[in-house]
Design a protein around this motif. Structure first.
Motif, PDB file in Angstrom:
ATOM      1  N   ILE A  85       0.855  -1.131  -0.094  1.00 22.70           N
ATOM      2  CA  ILE A  85       0.283   0.331  -0.112  1.00 22.70           C
ATOM      3  C   ILE A  85       0.839   1.051   0.093  1.00 22.70           C
ATOM      4  O   ILE A  85       0.785   2.359  -0.585  1.00 22.70           O
ATOM      5  CB  ILE A  85      -1.014   0.076   0.995  1.00 22.70           C
ATOM      6  N   TYR A  86       2.040   1.281   0.877  1.00 29.82           N
ATOM      7  CA  TYR A  86       2.732   2.354   0.734  1.00 29.82           C
ATOM      8  C   TYR A  86       3.271   2.600  -0.699  1.00 29.82           C
ATOM      9  O   TYR A  86       3.540   3.690  -1.300  1.00 29.82           O
ATOM     10  CB  TYR A  86       4.224   2.013   1.655  1.00 29.82           C
ATOM     11  N   HIS A 126       1.726   2.029  -3.347  1.00 32.00           N
ATOM     12  CA  HIS A 126       0.508   2.834  -4.201  1.00 32.00           C
ATOM     13  C   HIS A 126      -0.093   1.354  -4.898  1.00 32.00           C
ATOM     14  O   HIS A 126      -0.824   1.592  -5.974  1.00 32.00           O
ATOM     15  CB  HIS A 126       0.868   3.851  -5.089  1.00 32.00           C
ATOM     16  N   THR A 179      -2.950  -1.091  -5.389  1.00 37.41           N
ATOM     17  CA  THR A 179      -4.612  -1.296  -5.080  1.00 37.41           C
ATOM     18  C   THR A 179      -4.779  -2.451  -4.109  1.00 37.41           C
ATOM     19  O   THR A 179      -3.922  -3.416  -4.092  1.00 37.41           O
ATOM     20  CB  THR A 179      -5.243  -1.559  -6.442  1.00 37.41           C
ATOM     21  N   SER A 206      -4.686  -0.871  11.587  1.00 37.42           N
ATOM     22  CA  SER A 206      -5.580   0.040  10.704  1.00 37.42           C
ATOM     23  C   SER A 206      -5.416   1.528  11.737  1.00 37.42           C
ATOM     24  O   SER A 206      -6.780   2.012  11.410  1.00 37.42           O
ATOM     25  CB  SER A 206      -6.818  -0.252  10.213  1.00 37.42           C
ATOM     26  N   HIS A 217      -5.446   4.509   9.466  1.00 40.23           N
ATOM     27  CA  HIS A 217      -4.998   4.434   8.122  1.00 40.23           C
ATOM     28  C   HIS A 217      -5.938   3.973   6.998  1.00 40.23           C
ATOM     29  O   HIS A 217      -5.670   4.119   5.852  1.00 40.23           O
ATOM     30  CB  HIS A 217      -3.723   3.367   7.825  1.00 40.23           C
ATOM     31  N   CYS A 218      -7.187   3.715   7.337  1.00 40.55           N
ATOM     32  CA  CYS A 218      -8.162   3.890   6.740  1.00 40.55           C
ATOM     33  C   CYS A 218      -8.492   5.047   6.115  1.00 40.55           C
ATOM     34  O   CYS A 218      -9.025   5.179   4.750  1.00 40.55           O
ATOM     35  CB  CYS A 218      -9.607   3.242   7.254  1.00 40.55           C
ATOM     36  N   GLN A 278      -5.893   7.675   5.780  1.00 37.62           N
ATOM     37  CA  GLN A 278      -4.668   8.071   5.307  1.00 37.62           C
ATOM     38  C   GLN A 278      -4.312   7.549   4.002  1.00 37.62           C
ATOM     39  O   GLN A 278      -3.783   8.048   3.078  1.00 37.62           O
ATOM     40  CB  GLN A 278      -3.613   8.055   6.297  1.00 37.62           C
ATOM     41  N   HIS A 279      -4.469   5.990   3.954  1.00 38.40           N
ATOM     42  CA  HIS A 279      -4.287   5.077   2.966  1.00 38.40           C
ATOM     43  C   HIS A 279      -5.443   4.462   2.537  1.00 38.40           C
ATOM     44  O   HIS A 279      -5.820   3.181   3.251  1.00 38.40           O
ATOM     45  CB  HIS A 279      -3.225   4.083   3.199  1.00 38.40           C
ATOM     46  N   THR A 326      -6.256   0.529   2.595  1.00 33.00           N
ATOM     47  CA  THR A 326      -6.044  -0.363   3.798  1.00 33.00           C
ATOM     48  C   THR A 326      -7.401  -1.195   4.301  1.00 33.00           C
ATOM     49  O   THR A 326      -7.251  -2.596   4.236  1.00 33.00           O
ATOM     50  CB  THR A 326      -5.851   0.531   5.114  1.00 33.00           C
ATOM     51  N   GLY A 364      -0.538   4.561  12.645  1.00 32.84           N
ATOM     52  CA  GLY A 364      -0.669   3.947  11.449  1.00 32.84           C
ATOM     53  C   GLY A 364      -0.743   2.273  11.258  1.00 32.84           C
ATOM     54  O   GLY A 364      -1.606   1.822  11.671  1.00 32.84           O
TER      55      GLY A 364
END
Length: 264
Positions: A130-131, A133, A135, A166, A169-170, A172-173, A176, A227
């Protein structure tokens, strides 16, 4: 066969955890092989700490489960491979750092053979995908491929597949929580594979209480969740999720062992 985990044991209703005796009973004559990233290192450190197995033996380069510092254990390879053995119980715990869902640590093939195979494997990766990018769908496909490889290579092992920690991070990313849902709802895991769902105990935690070096901020209390990382009592709870389900699978505990319900 002993029942290691009592259904009537008194536990914190929010974050149940194991006692030292329960953890040793569940892992007696067992080999636990942990494959994952830094969040899994904290979980391993919690298992090895004086709170449970007391096997850390003062390994200052591995770090603790109460702070973020990497202390030299940040790369895949021998610098972040750990073997811990308690000959008195006896039991064995191995940690291999593994960043990406599509990869396997080289140490796994070197340490195992037809005659020497883990009894329990934890596979916990996806954050680095995920970091980078990826999917949620592509990361999940990589997780499934790696888990199938483990199920085929180690047919006698129980296999825990972890969702991501999580903490905020749901938002921020955004990939996730969809990734966690894919893992949680997948219907084609093997018969010895179960889910270690770390999201419910962390998704509502939004406590970033450390500076960039990993030191807790003054006056903010112990670090618990930031995070993709969970610490302290949350990390100990994730061990409960892993080992209580393994105990149930091996008939070492009632199948009514408590777990936190998944978020709707």
């Amino acid at each position: 066969m002993p029942r290691c985990l009592r259904a009537d044991a008194r536990r914190d209703a929010l974050l149940p955890r194991l006692t030292t005796d329960e953890a040793r009973c569940i892992l007696k004559r067992k080999w636990l092989y942990i494959i994952g990233d830094s969040s899994t290192r904290f979980l391993t450190a919690a298992l090895l700490s004086s709170s449970l197995l007391n096997l850390s033996r003062g390994d200052s380069h591995f770090g603790t489960f109460t702070e973020r510092k990497k202390l030299g254990c940040s790369n895949e390879g021998v610098e972040c491979l750990r073997e811990f053995v308690d000959f008195d119980v006896p039991l064995r715990v191995t940690f291999s750092f593994n960043a990406l869902a599509k990869s396997m640590p080289a140490n796994l093939a070197e340490l195992t053979s037809e005659a020497q195979q883990p009894d329990l494997i934890l596979f916990a990766t996806g954050a680095w995908d995920i970091y980078q990018h990826q999917t949620a769908k592509d990361t999940f496909a990589a997780v499934v491929d790696s888990v199938k490889q483990l199920e085929t290579t180690f047919p006698r092992a129980a296999l825990g597949v972890a969702t991501l920690v999580s903490c905020n991070h749901c938002q921020q990313h955004p990939a996730t929580c969809p990734l966690n849902r894919f893992i949680r709802n997948h219907k084609e895991w093997g018969p010895r594979t179960f889910i270690v769902d770390r999201e419910p105990s962390t998704v509502h935690e939004n406590v970033t209480q450390a500076n960039k070096e990993g030191d807790p901020l003054p006056g903010k209390g112990p670090l618990r969740c930031e995070g993709f990382h969970a610490y302290g009592d949350i990390a100990l709870h994730h061990l409960y999720l892993l080992l209580s389900q393994f105990a149930a699978e091996r008939q070492l505990a009632p199948r009514t062992a408590a777990v936190i319900a998944a978020p709707v």
